[in-house]
Scaffold this active site. Structure first.
Site, PDB file in Angstrom:
ATOM      1  N   HIS A  73       0.855  -1.197   0.000  1.00  0.00           N
ATOM      2  CA  HIS A  73       0.000   0.000   0.000  1.00  0.00           C
ATOM      3  C   HIS A  73       0.881   1.233   0.000  1.00  0.00           C
ATOM      4  O   HIS A  73       2.082   1.140   0.262  1.00  0.00           O
ATOM      5  CB  HIS A  73      -0.891  -0.006   1.243  1.00  0.00           C
TER       6      HIS A  73
ATOM      7  N   HIS B 283       5.852   6.429  -0.943  1.00  0.00           N
ATOM      8  CA  HIS B 283       6.573   5.189  -1.232  1.00  0.00           C
ATOM      9  C   HIS B 283       5.675   3.995  -0.967  1.00  0.00           C
ATOM     10  O   HIS B 283       4.661   4.113  -0.267  1.00  0.00           O
ATOM     11  CB  HIS B 283       7.828   5.078  -0.349  1.00  0.00           C
TER      12      HIS B 283
HETATM   13  P1  2AM Z   1       6.390   2.144   6.022  1.00  0.00           P
HETATM   14  O1  2AM Z   1       5.769   1.475   4.866  1.00  0.00           O
HETATM   15  O2  2AM Z   1       7.354   3.200   5.629  1.00  0.00           O
HETATM   16  O3  2AM Z   1       6.917   1.218   7.071  1.00  0.00           O
HETATM   17  C1  2AM Z   1       1.278   0.973   8.449  1.00  0.00           C
HETATM   18  O4  2AM Z   1       2.094   0.692   9.550  1.00  0.00           O
HETATM   19  C2  2AM Z   1       1.938   1.961   7.536  1.00  0.00           C
HETATM   20  O5  2AM Z   1       2.169   3.195   8.232  1.00  0.00           O
HETATM   21  C3  2AM Z   1       3.263   1.496   7.001  1.00  0.00           C
HETATM   22  O6  2AM Z   1       3.222   1.595   5.600  1.00  0.00           O
HETATM   23  C4  2AM Z   1       4.289   2.430   7.591  1.00  0.00           C
HETATM   24  O7  2AM Z   1       5.203   2.953   6.705  1.00  0.00           O
HETATM   25  C5  2AM Z   1       3.479   3.620   8.009  1.00  0.00           C
HETATM   26  N1  2AM Z   1       4.068   4.261   9.176  1.00  0.00           N
HETATM   27  C6  2AM Z   1       4.468   5.551   9.261  1.00  0.00           C
HETATM   28  N2  2AM Z   1       4.908   5.841  10.482  1.00  0.00           N
HETATM   29  C7  2AM Z   1       4.816   4.701  11.212  1.00  0.00           C
HETATM   30  C8  2AM Z   1       5.140   4.356  12.545  1.00  0.00           C
HETATM   31  N3  2AM Z   1       5.625   5.250  13.415  1.00  0.00           N
HETATM   32  N4  2AM Z   1       4.939   3.093  12.918  1.00  0.00           N
HETATM   33  C9  2AM Z   1       4.465   2.174  12.050  1.00  0.00           C
HETATM   34  N5  2AM Z   1       4.109   2.439  10.792  1.00  0.00           N
HETATM   35  C10 2AM Z   1       4.285   3.683  10.366  1.00  0.00           C
END
Ligand code: 2AM
Length: 179
Positions: free
Chosen positions: A37, A120
Protein backbone atom coordinates in the site's frame (compact mmCIF):
# COMPACT_ATOMS: atom_id res chain seq x y z
CA UNK A 1 -7.47 1.80 21.12
CA UNK A 2 -7.13 0.96 17.44
CA UNK A 3 -3.92 1.31 15.44
CA UNK A 4 -4.83 2.97 12.15
CA UNK A 5 -3.44 4.56 9.02
CA UNK A 6 -4.81 6.14 5.84
CA UNK A 7 -3.40 4.82 2.58
CA UNK A 8 -3.95 4.20 -1.09
CA UNK A 9 -4.92 0.65 -1.90
CA UNK A 10 -3.23 -0.64 -5.06
CA UNK A 11 -4.92 -2.37 -8.00
CA UNK A 12 -4.23 -6.08 -8.43
CA UNK A 13 -2.12 -5.51 -11.56
CA UNK A 14 0.11 -3.01 -9.72
CA UNK A 15 0.49 -5.35 -6.74
CA UNK A 16 1.47 -8.10 -9.11
CA UNK A 17 4.02 -5.87 -10.82
CA UNK A 18 5.49 -4.94 -7.44
CA UNK A 19 5.54 -8.58 -6.35
CA UNK A 20 7.53 -9.49 -9.47
CA UNK A 21 9.87 -6.57 -8.90
CA UNK A 22 10.35 -7.67 -5.29
CA UNK A 23 11.11 -11.23 -6.39
CA UNK A 24 13.88 -9.95 -8.67
CA UNK A 25 15.61 -8.34 -5.70
CA UNK A 26 17.59 -10.23 -3.03
CA UNK A 27 15.20 -9.19 -0.23
CA UNK A 28 14.42 -10.62 3.17
CA UNK A 29 11.25 -9.94 5.18
CA UNK A 30 9.28 -9.02 2.07
CA UNK A 31 5.92 -7.32 2.49
CA UNK A 32 3.37 -9.86 1.16
CA UNK A 33 1.52 -8.64 -1.97
CA UNK A 34 -1.80 -8.31 -0.13
CA UNK A 35 -0.18 -5.87 2.32
CA UNK A 36 1.38 -3.54 -0.28
CA UNK A 37 0.00 0.00 0.00
CA UNK A 38 0.99 3.65 -0.20
CA UNK A 39 0.63 5.25 3.22
CA UNK A 40 -0.75 8.80 3.28
CA UNK A 41 -0.83 9.30 7.04
CA UNK A 42 0.06 6.99 9.91
CA UNK A 43 -2.49 7.84 12.63
CA UNK A 44 -1.24 5.48 15.34
CA UNK A 45 -3.36 4.27 18.27
CA UNK A 46 -6.71 6.10 18.38
CA UNK A 47 -9.55 5.98 20.87
CA UNK A 48 -13.10 5.67 19.50
CA UNK A 49 -14.09 9.38 19.64
CA UNK A 50 -10.88 10.47 17.87
CA UNK A 51 -11.30 7.75 15.25
CA UNK A 52 -14.89 8.91 14.71
CA UNK A 53 -13.78 12.55 14.30
CA UNK A 54 -11.01 11.54 11.89
CA UNK A 55 -13.54 9.54 9.89
CA UNK A 56 -15.89 12.56 9.70
CA UNK A 57 -13.00 14.74 8.56
CA UNK A 58 -11.94 12.26 5.86
CA UNK A 59 -15.54 11.90 4.73
CA UNK A 60 -15.84 15.66 4.26
CA UNK A 61 -12.70 15.93 2.08
CA UNK A 62 -13.24 16.79 -1.57
CA UNK A 63 -10.30 15.92 -3.79
CA UNK A 64 -10.21 15.11 -7.49
CA UNK A 65 -9.20 11.65 -8.68
CA UNK A 66 -5.78 11.46 -10.38
CA UNK A 67 -3.20 9.09 -11.83
CA UNK A 68 0.16 8.28 -10.38
CA UNK A 69 3.07 6.11 -11.37
CA UNK A 70 5.16 4.01 -9.03
CA UNK A 71 8.76 4.18 -10.17
CA UNK A 72 12.30 3.78 -8.98
CA UNK A 73 13.66 2.13 -5.87
CA UNK A 74 15.09 3.44 -2.64
CA UNK A 75 16.34 2.59 0.83
CA UNK A 76 15.18 4.22 4.04
CA UNK A 77 17.58 4.57 6.92
CA UNK A 78 20.62 6.37 5.47
CA UNK A 79 23.87 4.56 6.32
CA UNK A 80 21.98 1.83 8.15
CA UNK A 81 19.15 0.91 5.77
CA UNK A 82 16.06 -0.65 7.34
CA UNK A 83 13.51 -0.72 4.52
CA UNK A 84 13.44 -1.09 0.73
CA UNK A 85 10.77 0.80 -1.15
CA UNK A 86 9.43 1.59 -4.60
CA UNK A 87 9.14 5.34 -5.15
CA UNK A 88 6.44 7.45 -6.73
CA UNK A 89 6.76 9.85 -9.67
CA UNK A 90 6.36 13.47 -8.48
CA UNK A 91 2.64 14.21 -8.18
CA UNK A 92 1.18 17.51 -7.01
CA UNK A 93 -2.24 15.83 -6.75
CA UNK A 94 -0.86 13.19 -4.39
CA UNK A 95 0.86 15.82 -2.22
CA UNK A 96 -2.38 17.82 -2.01
CA UNK A 97 -4.40 14.75 -1.07
CA UNK A 98 -1.84 13.78 1.58
CA UNK A 99 -1.86 17.32 3.01
CA UNK A 100 -5.67 17.26 3.12
CA UNK A 101 -5.77 13.91 4.93
CA UNK A 102 -3.09 15.05 7.39
CA UNK A 103 -4.97 18.30 8.08
CA UNK A 104 -8.22 16.43 8.68
CA UNK A 105 -6.44 14.07 11.09
CA UNK A 106 -4.85 16.95 13.04
CA UNK A 107 -8.20 18.74 13.21
CA UNK A 108 -9.64 15.55 14.73
CA UNK A 109 -6.97 15.72 17.43
CA UNK A 110 -4.53 13.13 16.09
CA UNK A 111 -0.90 13.90 16.97
CA UNK A 112 0.96 13.24 13.71
CA UNK A 113 4.71 12.86 13.31
CA UNK A 114 6.13 15.97 11.70
CA UNK A 115 8.54 14.20 9.35
CA UNK A 116 8.30 15.06 5.66
CA UNK A 117 5.99 12.92 3.53
CA UNK A 118 8.03 10.76 1.14
CA UNK A 119 5.54 8.83 -1.01
CA UNK A 120 6.57 5.19 -1.23
CA UNK A 121 5.45 1.59 -1.21
CA UNK A 122 7.53 -0.48 1.22
CA UNK A 123 8.66 -3.76 -0.38
CA UNK A 124 10.68 -5.19 2.51
CA UNK A 125 11.32 -4.24 6.13
CA UNK A 126 14.78 -5.55 6.81
CA UNK A 127 18.26 -4.28 7.65
CA UNK A 128 20.67 -5.49 4.96
CA UNK A 129 24.30 -5.43 6.10
CA UNK A 130 27.67 -6.22 4.52
CA UNK A 131 27.46 -8.55 1.50
CA UNK A 132 23.62 -8.52 1.64
CA UNK A 133 23.67 -4.75 1.20
CA UNK A 134 26.20 -4.89 -1.63
CA UNK A 135 24.10 -7.49 -3.48
CA UNK A 136 20.93 -5.50 -2.89
CA UNK A 137 22.40 -2.20 -4.07
CA UNK A 138 23.74 -3.89 -7.20
CA UNK A 139 20.32 -5.39 -8.02
CA UNK A 140 18.58 -2.08 -7.27
CA UNK A 141 20.91 -0.25 -9.64
CA UNK A 142 20.02 -2.73 -12.39
CA UNK A 143 16.33 -2.14 -11.83
CA UNK A 144 16.43 1.60 -11.25
CA UNK A 145 14.40 2.23 -14.42
CA UNK A 146 11.44 0.31 -13.01
CA UNK A 147 8.05 2.03 -13.47
CA UNK A 148 4.45 0.84 -13.36
CA UNK A 149 1.69 1.83 -15.73
CA UNK A 150 -0.30 4.79 -14.43
CA UNK A 151 -2.36 3.87 -11.38
CA UNK A 152 -5.80 5.48 -11.17
CA UNK A 153 -6.37 6.92 -7.70
CA UNK A 154 -10.11 7.14 -7.15
CA UNK A 155 -10.30 6.68 -3.37
CA UNK A 156 -8.27 6.40 -0.21
CA UNK A 157 -8.74 3.92 2.61
CA UNK A 158 -8.66 3.98 6.40
CA UNK A 159 -7.03 0.78 7.65
CA UNK A 160 -6.75 -0.89 11.00
CA UNK A 161 -3.35 -2.47 11.62
CA UNK A 162 -2.91 -5.45 13.94
CA UNK A 163 0.72 -6.28 14.62
CA UNK A 164 1.19 -9.24 16.97
CA UNK A 165 3.51 -12.07 15.96
CA UNK A 166 4.68 -12.17 12.33
CA UNK A 167 3.18 -10.10 9.49
CA UNK A 168 0.99 -7.11 10.27
CA UNK A 169 -2.67 -7.69 9.41
CA UNK A 170 -4.46 -4.78 7.73
CA UNK A 171 -8.26 -4.49 7.76
CA UNK A 172 -10.22 -1.89 5.81
CA UNK A 173 -12.36 0.30 8.02
CA UNK A 174 -13.69 2.71 5.41
CA UNK A 175 -13.14 3.84 1.79
CA UNK A 176 -13.35 7.53 0.84
CA UNK A 177 -14.05 8.20 -2.84
CA UNK A 178 -12.34 11.03 -4.68
CA UNK A 179 -14.50 13.13 -6.98
P1 2AM B 1 6.39 2.14 6.02
O1 2AM B 1 5.77 1.47 4.87
O2 2AM B 1 7.35 3.20 5.63
O3 2AM B 1 6.92 1.22 7.07
C1 2AM B 1 1.28 0.97 8.45
O4 2AM B 1 2.09 0.69 9.55
C2 2AM B 1 1.94 1.96 7.54
O5 2AM B 1 2.17 3.20 8.23
C3 2AM B 1 3.26 1.50 7.00
O6 2AM B 1 3.22 1.60 5.60
C4 2AM B 1 4.29 2.43 7.59
O7 2AM B 1 5.20 2.95 6.70
C5 2AM B 1 3.48 3.62 8.01
N1 2AM B 1 4.07 4.26 9.18
C6 2AM B 1 4.47 5.55 9.26
N2 2AM B 1 4.91 5.84 10.48
C7 2AM B 1 4.82 4.70 11.21
C8 2AM B 1 5.14 4.36 12.54
N3 2AM B 1 5.63 5.25 13.42
N4 2AM B 1 4.94 3.09 12.92
C9 2AM B 1 4.47 2.17 12.05
N5 2AM B 1 4.11 2.44 10.79
C10 2AM B 1 4.28 3.68 10.37
Amino acid sequence: MIRTFAALDLPAATRDRLRMLGEMLPLKRRVPPENLHLTLVFLGELDDPTLESAHDGFDALRHPAFDLRIEGLGLFGGDRPRAVYAGVAPSEALMRLQAGVARAARTAGVALATRRFVPHVTLARWQPRGPDLVRLEHAMAQMSGFATDPVEVTEFVLYRSDLGGGQARYTELCRYPLA
